[in-house]
Design a protein around this motif. Structure first.
Motif, PDB file in Angstrom:
ATOM      1  N   ARG A  37     -52.169 -20.228 -33.785  1.00  0.00           N
ATOM      2  CA  ARG A  37     -52.068 -18.998 -34.590  1.00  0.00           C
ATOM      3  C   ARG A  37     -51.403 -17.873 -33.791  1.00  0.00           C
ATOM      4  N   GLY A  38     -51.664 -17.839 -32.499  1.00  0.00           N
ATOM      5  CA  GLY A  38     -51.039 -16.821 -31.649  1.00  0.00           C
ATOM      6  C   GLY A  38     -49.533 -16.987 -31.566  1.00  0.00           C
ATOM      7  N   GLN A  39     -49.075 -18.222 -31.456  1.00  0.00           N
ATOM      8  CA  GLN A  39     -47.634 -18.467 -31.405  1.00  0.00           C
ATOM      9  C   GLN A  39     -46.977 -18.110 -32.732  1.00  0.00           C
ATOM     10  N   LEU A  40     -47.635 -18.425 -33.843  1.00  0.00           N
ATOM     11  CA  LEU A  40     -47.084 -18.078 -35.153  1.00  0.00           C
ATOM     12  C   LEU A  40     -47.068 -16.568 -35.350  1.00  0.00           C
ATOM     13  N   ALA A  41     -48.096 -15.887 -34.852  1.00  0.00           N
ATOM     14  CA  ALA A  41     -48.127 -14.425 -34.934  1.00  0.00           C
ATOM     15  C   ALA A  41     -46.982 -13.828 -34.124  1.00  0.00           C
ATOM     16  N   LYS A  42     -46.711 -14.381 -32.922  1.00  0.00           N
ATOM     17  CA  LYS A  42     -45.575 -13.915 -32.116  1.00  0.00           C
ATOM     18  C   LYS A  42     -44.266 -14.153 -32.841  1.00  0.00           C
ATOM     19  N   MET A  43     -44.166 -15.291 -33.544  1.00  0.00           N
ATOM     20  CA  MET A  43     -42.957 -15.590 -34.291  1.00  0.00           C
ATOM     21  C   MET A  43     -42.742 -14.565 -35.402  1.00  0.00           C
ATOM     22  N   PHE A  44     -43.803 -14.206 -36.140  1.00  0.00           N
ATOM     23  CA  PHE A  44     -43.692 -13.183 -37.176  1.00  0.00           C
ATOM     24  C   PHE A  44     -43.263 -11.841 -36.574  1.00  0.00           C
ATOM     25  N   LEU A  45     -43.867 -11.489 -35.447  1.00  0.00           N
ATOM     26  CA  LEU A  45     -43.549 -10.227 -34.790  1.00  0.00           C
ATOM     27  C   LEU A  45     -42.103 -10.203 -34.312  1.00  0.00           C
ATOM     28  N   LEU A  46     -41.653 -11.276 -33.708  1.00  0.00           N
ATOM     29  CA  LEU A  46     -40.272 -11.362 -33.234  1.00  0.00           C
ATOM     30  C   LEU A  46     -39.288 -11.341 -34.398  1.00  0.00           C
ATOM     31  N   GLU A  47     -39.639 -11.996 -35.481  1.00  0.00           N
ATOM     32  CA  GLU A  47     -38.788 -11.990 -36.668  1.00  0.00           C
ATOM     33  C   GLU A  47     -38.620 -10.570 -37.210  1.00  0.00           C
ATOM     34  N   SER A  48     -39.708  -9.834 -37.294  1.00  0.00           N
ATOM     35  CA  SER A  48     -39.639  -8.448 -37.768  1.00  0.00           C
ATOM     36  C   SER A  48     -38.857  -7.571 -36.796  1.00  0.00           C
ATOM     37  N   PHE A  49     -39.067  -7.783 -35.497  1.00  0.00           N
ATOM     38  CA  PHE A  49     -38.369  -7.005 -34.478  1.00  0.00           C
ATOM     39  C   PHE A  49     -36.860  -7.210 -34.580  1.00  0.00           C
ATOM     40  N   ILE A  50     -36.437  -8.462 -34.696  1.00  0.00           N
ATOM     41  CA  ILE A  50     -35.005  -8.753 -34.763  1.00  0.00           C
ATOM     42  C   ILE A  50     -34.412  -8.252 -36.074  1.00  0.00           C
ATOM     43  N   ALA A  51     -35.096  -8.465 -37.188  1.00  0.00           N
ATOM     44  CA  ALA A  51     -34.573  -8.021 -38.487  1.00  0.00           C
ATOM     45  C   ALA A  51     -34.437  -6.498 -38.539  1.00  0.00           C
ATOM     46  N   ALA A  52     -35.451  -5.790 -38.057  1.00  0.00           N
ATOM     47  CA  ALA A  52     -35.383  -4.323 -38.048  1.00  0.00           C
ATOM     48  C   ALA A  52     -34.291  -3.846 -37.095  1.00  0.00           C
ATOM     49  N   GLY A  53     -34.173  -4.489 -35.955  1.00  0.00           N
ATOM     50  CA  GLY A  53     -33.142  -4.105 -34.986  1.00  0.00           C
ATOM     51  C   GLY A  53     -31.740  -4.307 -35.521  1.00  0.00           C
ATOM     52  N   ILE A  54     -31.502  -5.450 -36.144  1.00  0.00           N
ATOM     53  CA  ILE A  54     -30.169  -5.723 -36.683  1.00  0.00           C
ATOM     54  C   ILE A  54     -29.823  -4.724 -37.784  1.00  0.00           C
ATOM     55  N   SER A  55     -30.771  -4.436 -38.653  1.00  0.00           N
ATOM     56  CA  SER A  55     -30.477  -3.500 -39.739  1.00  0.00           C
ATOM     57  C   SER A  55     -30.252  -2.084 -39.217  1.00  0.00           C
ATOM     58  N   LEU A  56     -31.041  -1.656 -38.231  1.00  0.00           N
ATOM     59  CA  LEU A  56     -30.843  -0.309 -37.693  1.00  0.00           C
ATOM     60  C   LEU A  56     -29.550  -0.208 -36.886  1.00  0.00           C
ATOM     61  N   ILE A  57     -29.228  -1.245 -36.123  1.00  0.00           N
ATOM     62  CA  ILE A  57     -28.000  -1.218 -35.327  1.00  0.00           C
ATOM     63  C   ILE A  57     -26.769  -1.294 -36.228  1.00  0.00           C
ATOM     64  N   SER A  58     -26.843  -2.088 -37.290  1.00  0.00           N
ATOM     65  CA  SER A  58     -25.697  -2.163 -38.199  1.00  0.00           C
ATOM     66  C   SER A  58     -25.552  -0.905 -39.037  1.00  0.00           C
ATOM     67  N   ALA A  59     -26.600  -0.100 -39.134  1.00  0.00           N
ATOM     68  CA  ALA A  59     -26.512   1.152 -39.878  1.00  0.00           C
ATOM     69  C   ALA A  59     -25.726   2.218 -39.114  1.00  0.00           C
ATOM     70  N   ILE A  60     -25.608   2.068 -37.808  1.00  0.00           N
ATOM     71  CA  ILE A  60     -24.922   3.082 -37.002  1.00  0.00           C
ATOM     72  C   ILE A  60     -23.461   3.241 -37.399  1.00  0.00           C
ATOM     73  N   PRO A  61     -22.648   2.157 -37.458  1.00  0.00           N
ATOM     74  CA  PRO A  61     -21.256   2.354 -37.870  1.00  0.00           C
ATOM     75  C   PRO A  61     -21.135   2.858 -39.306  1.00  0.00           C
ATOM     76  N   ALA A  62     -22.023   2.387 -40.190  1.00  0.00           N
ATOM     77  CA  ALA A  62     -21.979   2.859 -41.573  1.00  0.00           C
ATOM     78  C   ALA A  62     -22.284   4.351 -41.649  1.00  0.00           C
ATOM     79  N   ALA A  63     -23.258   4.810 -40.886  1.00  0.00           N
ATOM     80  CA  ALA A  63     -23.603   6.232 -40.882  1.00  0.00           C
ATOM     81  C   ALA A  63     -22.470   7.075 -40.305  1.00  0.00           C
ATOM     82  N   MET A  64     -21.832   6.573 -39.263  1.00  0.00           N
ATOM     83  CA  MET A  64     -20.709   7.319 -38.679  1.00  0.00           C
ATOM     84  C   MET A  64     -19.552   7.421 -39.667  1.00  0.00           C
ATOM     85  N   MET A  65     -19.260   6.324 -40.362  1.00  0.00           N
ATOM     86  CA  MET A  65     -18.171   6.329 -41.334  1.00  0.00           C
ATOM     87  C   MET A  65     -18.491   7.280 -42.497  1.00  0.00           C
TER      88      MET A  65
END
Length: 128
Positions: A41-69
């Protein structure tokens, strides 16, 4: 404006949390299979956390060029309307807000993690 930003972040948080829970309900059997065969259960919880971390990071980082434009486009529109806006350099505040949003949207993983911890593995596997 600060109240509008807070309201928008709150509404986005509610939407992301709902999507995480709906996604977990769709993957409930997959999680049960993973828990019964290869993960704790701990490994699956880490997987959920990492999935959220990467998804939020990609969306926030990809928002930077869009916001600048869009910011440049908005500047051109206001200039063509002969309007002037004050030049404000809030780079530190924007970076701080981005990091806070990244942390908040990563923390949304707590909802499916709590559901996963309460999940009856045998009950989910009886249909597999």
């Amino acid at each position: 404006i600060d109240l509008m930003i807070l309201f928008a972040v709150g509404m986005t948080f509610i939407g992301v949390a709902g999507n995480q829970l709906i996604g977990f309900e769709g993957r409930r059997r997959e999680c049960a299979v993973l828990l019964s065969t290869s993960m704790t259960r701990g490994q699956l919880a880490k997987m959920f956390l990492l999935e959220s971390f990467i998804a939020a990071g990609i969306s926030l980082i990809s928002a930077i060029p869009a916001a600048m434009m869009l910011s440049a486009l908005f500047g051109k529109i206001t200039a063509s309307l002969m309007l002037t806006l004050p030049d404000v350099d809030n780079t530190g505040a924007v970076i701080t807000l981005g990091l806070i949003l990244w942390a908040v949207f990563t923390a949304v993983a707590a909802f499916p993690i709590s559901r996963m911890r309460k999940m009856n593995i045998a009950g989910q596997l009886k249909y597999e």
